[in-house]
Scaffold this motif. Structure first.
Motif, PDB file in Angstrom:
ATOM      1  N   LEU A   1      34.070  79.917   7.151  1.00 53.90           N
ATOM      2  CA  LEU A   1      35.480  79.643   7.455  1.00 53.90           C
ATOM      3  C   LEU A   1      35.621  78.341   8.228  1.00 53.90           C
ATOM      4  O   LEU A   1      36.516  77.529   7.945  1.00 53.90           O
ATOM      5  N   THR A   2      34.728  78.100   9.194  1.00 52.19           N
ATOM      6  CA  THR A   2      34.768  76.855   9.962  1.00 52.19           C
ATOM      7  C   THR A   2      34.485  75.643   9.078  1.00 52.19           C
ATOM      8  O   THR A   2      35.117  74.586   9.225  1.00 52.19           O
ATOM      9  N   LEU A   3      33.535  75.786   8.162  1.00 49.94           N
ATOM     10  CA  LEU A   3      33.228  74.679   7.257  1.00 49.94           C
ATOM     11  C   LEU A   3      34.420  74.315   6.384  1.00 49.94           C
ATOM     12  O   LEU A   3      34.727  73.131   6.184  1.00 49.94           O
ATOM     13  N   VAL A   4      35.102  75.340   5.852  1.00 47.77           N
ATOM     14  CA  VAL A   4      36.259  75.087   4.983  1.00 47.77           C
ATOM     15  C   VAL A   4      37.394  74.455   5.779  1.00 47.77           C
ATOM     16  O   VAL A   4      38.043  73.488   5.329  1.00 47.77           O
ATOM     17  N   LEU A   5      37.673  74.985   6.982  1.00 45.55           N
ATOM     18  CA  LEU A   5      38.742  74.407   7.807  1.00 45.55           C
ATOM     19  C   LEU A   5      38.410  72.984   8.222  1.00 45.55           C
ATOM     20  O   LEU A   5      39.288  72.110   8.267  1.00 45.55           O
ATOM     21  N   GLY A   6      37.135  72.732   8.539  1.00 54.24           N
ATOM     22  CA  GLY A   6      36.743  71.373   8.899  1.00 54.24           C
ATOM     23  C   GLY A   6      36.893  70.389   7.753  1.00 54.24           C
ATOM     24  O   GLY A   6      37.189  69.217   7.969  1.00 54.24           O
ATOM     25  N   LYS A   7      36.712  70.891   6.531  1.00 56.08           N
ATOM     26  CA  LYS A   7      36.855  70.020   5.362  1.00 56.08           C
ATOM     27  C   LYS A   7      38.299  69.607   5.131  1.00 56.08           C
ATOM     28  O   LYS A   7      38.559  68.566   4.519  1.00 56.08           O
ATOM     29  N   THR A   8      39.238  70.384   5.621  1.00 55.28           N
ATOM     30  CA  THR A   8      40.652  70.055   5.427  1.00 55.28           C
ATOM     31  C   THR A   8      41.143  68.968   6.384  1.00 55.28           C
ATOM     32  O   THR A   8      42.260  68.481   6.218  1.00 55.28           O
TER      33      THR A   8
END
Length: 303
Positions: free
Chosen positions: A165-172
């Motif tokens: 979840l952190t990786l996906v949010l960081g990608k945004t």
């Protein structure tokens, strides 16, 4: 003795009576009492309609209702002309069948929630498994297993699913755009930086006017964002092992350094690409319909 006038009057009365007689016409099959009909010839007047659309065969309206309920079982059957709701009755069944019907109805109401729970549980355990694999990939298998064994299980249940979840949010987070705007702001305040910075970094992004900047933002699909985010640990590990293949670095340090190098290089390339596309976008204009080549002999770049 009948006169011609009396014959005309009788003919008109006969026609009027025939037209207003109680002759039944089925609006589904267009049959009448005089027509041969397979099965029951029971008639029903299920709505407020009058005239030719009042009557319908019981078997015809049953078939029509079945077709409508097949399209959408949650709707109620209505007359297509006057929109009157059909009154449909059933023969009572025994208590055992009523119990089975209630069980089926309850199951149909609970199954969507059960299915949603299964989907959420599947996503959660998939995220937890991905988090555990990522930890072992980043830290090394032995160190990761030792760390997870010494960590509180409830804390792991919260931390491991939070990794993807952190990786996906960081990608945004669009940090390239922010960095590019900061560089342009500093170069405008400090003109001597223009002699150091590449010319494309000093070129302002396409603007309609000074108060409303129009920025070039490439459209990235959600699937691309998801895949790039989830593959970031693997890519960082590969880059770290290639560039920092030394015993003086731990697995975590190599992955961290590889990730920073990968993000930095990719960010520079993205800034270069986006800024040049923004500069190209400034040159956009609508022209007359061209021939195969422009007047000066150069091929035109037409979108």
């Amino acid at each position: 003795m009948y006169t011609m006038e009396n014959l005309n009057i009788n003919h008109q009365l006969t026609t009027f009576n025939r037209e207003n007689s109680d002759q039944k016409h089925c609006w589904v099959c267009f049959g009448t009492d005089d027509d041969e009909f397979e099965g029951s010839r029971d008639w029903v007047s299920p709505c407020k309609c009058r005239g030719s659309t009042r009557w319908v065969h019981q078997i015809c309206v049953q078939r029509w209702v079945d077709e409508k309920l097949k399209e959408n079982s949650s709707i109620e059957a209505h007359c297509p002309q006057c929109n009157t709701k059909y009154i449909i009755v059933f023969k009572d069944v025994n208590y055992f069948v009523q119990l089975l019907n209630k069980i089926d109805k309850t199951s149909n109401q609970l199954c969507p929630f059960l299915a949603a729970g299964v989907v959420v549980s599947t996503l959660y355990w998939s995220a937890a498994s991905y988090g555990a694999i990522t930890v072992m990939q980043v830290m090394g298998e032995e160190e990761a297993i030792s760390m997870m064994e010494n960590t509180d299980p409830y804390l792991l249940l919260l931390m491991l699913p939070a990794i993807p979840l952190t990786l996906v949010l960081g990608k945004t987070i669009d940090w390239e755009e922010t960095l590019l705007l900061m560089i342009q702001r500093f170069t405008s305040n400090l003109p001597f930086l223009r002699t150091i910075m590449p010319s494309f970094l000093c070129e302002p992004i396409n603007r309609v006017n000074s108060n409303n900047p129009v920025q070039f933002n490439p459209v990235i699909s959600p699937t691309t964002t998801l895949c790039a985010a989830l593959l970031l640990p693997t890519t960082s590990t590969l880059v770290g092992n290639i560039l920092f293949d030394s015993s003086s670095y731990s697995n975590f340090q190599k992955t961290l350094l590889g990730g920073l190098v990968y993000i930095a290089v990719k960010g520079v390339l993205r800034i270069y690409q986006r800024q040049h596309n923004a500069i190209k976008d400034k040159t956009r204009k609508v022209i007359d319909y061209p021939d195969s080549e422009s007047e000066d002999g150069h091929q035109l770049n037409i979108l």
